[in-house]
Design an enzyme around this catalytic site. Sequence first.
Site, mmCIF file in Angstrom:
data_model
loop_
_atom_site.group_PDB
_atom_site.id
_atom_site.type_symbol
_atom_site.label_atom_id
_atom_site.label_comp_id
_atom_site.label_asym_id
_atom_site.label_seq_id
_atom_site.Cartn_x
_atom_site.Cartn_y
_atom_site.Cartn_z
ATOM 1 C CB SER A 122 -0.872 0.017 1.256
ATOM 2 O OG SER A 122 -1.355 1.325 1.463
ATOM 3 C CG HIS A 130 -3.793 -1.762 -1.548
ATOM 4 N ND1 HIS A 130 -4.891 -2.539 -1.869
ATOM 5 C CD2 HIS A 130 -4.170 -0.987 -0.499
ATOM 6 C CE1 HIS A 130 -5.888 -2.255 -1.032
ATOM 7 N NE2 HIS A 130 -5.478 -1.315 -0.187
ATOM 8 C CG ASP A 134 -5.131 2.184 1.020
ATOM 9 O OD1 ASP A 134 -6.059 1.351 0.926
ATOM 10 O OD2 ASP A 134 -3.991 1.890 1.436
ATOM 11 C CG MET A 191 -8.517 6.715 2.663
ATOM 12 S SD MET A 191 -7.680 6.697 4.249
ATOM 13 C CE MET A 191 -6.814 5.125 4.167
ATOM 14 C CG HIS A 215 -9.239 -0.254 -0.379
ATOM 15 N ND1 HIS A 215 -8.597 -0.446 0.832
ATOM 16 C CD2 HIS A 215 -10.575 -0.355 -0.116
ATOM 17 C CE1 HIS A 215 -9.497 -0.653 1.786
ATOM 18 N NE2 HIS A 215 -10.711 -0.592 1.233
ATOM 19 C CG MET A 244 -11.404 2.714 2.309
ATOM 20 S SD MET A 244 -9.826 2.713 3.178
ATOM 21 C CE MET A 244 -8.708 2.840 1.783
ATOM 22 C CG MET A 249 -11.477 -3.249 5.518
ATOM 23 S SD MET A 249 -10.054 -2.543 4.640
ATOM 24 C CE MET A 249 -9.058 -1.855 5.958
ATOM 25 C CG ASP A 274 -6.012 -3.089 3.309
ATOM 26 O OD1 ASP A 274 -4.948 -2.729 3.838
ATOM 27 O OD2 ASP A 274 -6.712 -2.333 2.608
HETATM 28 C C1 DX5 Z 1 -6.281 1.223 5.751
HETATM 29 C C2 DX5 Z 1 -5.839 0.929 4.345
HETATM 30 C C3 DX5 Z 1 -4.675 0.036 4.247
HETATM 31 C C4 DX5 Z 1 -3.432 0.532 4.909
HETATM 32 C C5 DX5 Z 1 -2.607 -0.637 5.309
HETATM 33 O O1 DX5 Z 1 -7.492 1.868 5.749
HETATM 34 O O2 DX5 Z 1 -6.894 0.345 3.594
HETATM 35 O O3 DX5 Z 1 -4.408 -0.334 2.897
HETATM 36 O O4 DX5 Z 1 -2.675 1.358 4.107
HETATM 37 O O5 DX5 Z 1 -1.523 -0.146 5.992
HETATM 38 P P1 DX5 Z 1 -0.798 -0.969 7.148
HETATM 39 O O6 DX5 Z 1 -0.175 -2.141 6.493
HETATM 40 O O7 DX5 Z 1 0.176 0.004 7.675
HETATM 41 O O8 DX5 Z 1 -1.856 -1.356 8.135
HETATM 42 ZN ZN ZN Z 2 -6.427 -0.538 1.548
#
Ligand code: DX5
Ligand code: ZN
Length: 216
Positions: A7, A32, A34, A36, A65, A67, A136, A174
């Site tokens: 990620s 990956h 993320d 948000m 991903h 969110m 998750m 994840d």
């Molecule tokens: C959290 C994300 C993850 C995050 C994982 O909401 O979806 O992808 O970046 O990071 P680590 O491995 O640090 O938990």
């Molecule tokens: Zn993620």
Amino acid sequence: MIKIAPSILSADFSRLGEEIEMLDRSGADMIHIDVMDGHYVPNLTIGPLVVKSIRKYTDLPFDVHLMMDNPMEYLDDFIAAGADSITVHAEVLHHLQGCLATIRKKGVRAAVALNPSTSLSVLDYVLDDLDMVLLMTVNPGFGGQAFIPQMLSKIKSLRDKANSIGKQLDIQVDGGINSENVKAVIEAGANVIVSGSSIFSSGEPALVIKNMRSNL
Ligand code: DX5
Ligand code: ZN
């Protein structure tokens, strides 16, 4: 076949291109990303413009991903920016099956993410419509959180369910995955490992990725 999906949430955003080249050289299987929106989760991160700008740094698949409260409104933008798979959260969608069908119709892989407290039963009637399930293993929003151990039995239940219907399902995990707990999640049935902070803070991303893939 274990796939490692670093990620970039834990990357140095001022040099994202170089960080992605480093992950490519280090043996990552996909990147990956993320996304948000500041509503579904408190954090704000990456939009389609950034995804487009980093696309040129690797040929690895972009695993996006979302969110977000309103993922349907941004599917086209992320696909145009270079997404190869799109993961949407079941919790925000009134029409989950329709969203997955739309994603696939556009020629990219479709995945569903479930928060730790969301039951696997939401997948009952959409397993034929998806390519991957993201479980998750922390509550979404931030990198660097601790793995929630109760998720091991959830991973196992999903793998058992997929096996019982003869489906070769990618199960992605994840949140909070590191060199210590990766073996347990793989033994439980996960085969796509997202990892952010443990890869970026290690100083040896290639070694962490190699060890995770060989389930050490
Ligand atoms: C959290 C994300 C993850 C995050 C994982 O909401 O979806 O992808 O970046 O990071 P680590 O491995 O640090 O938990
Ligand atoms: Zn993620």
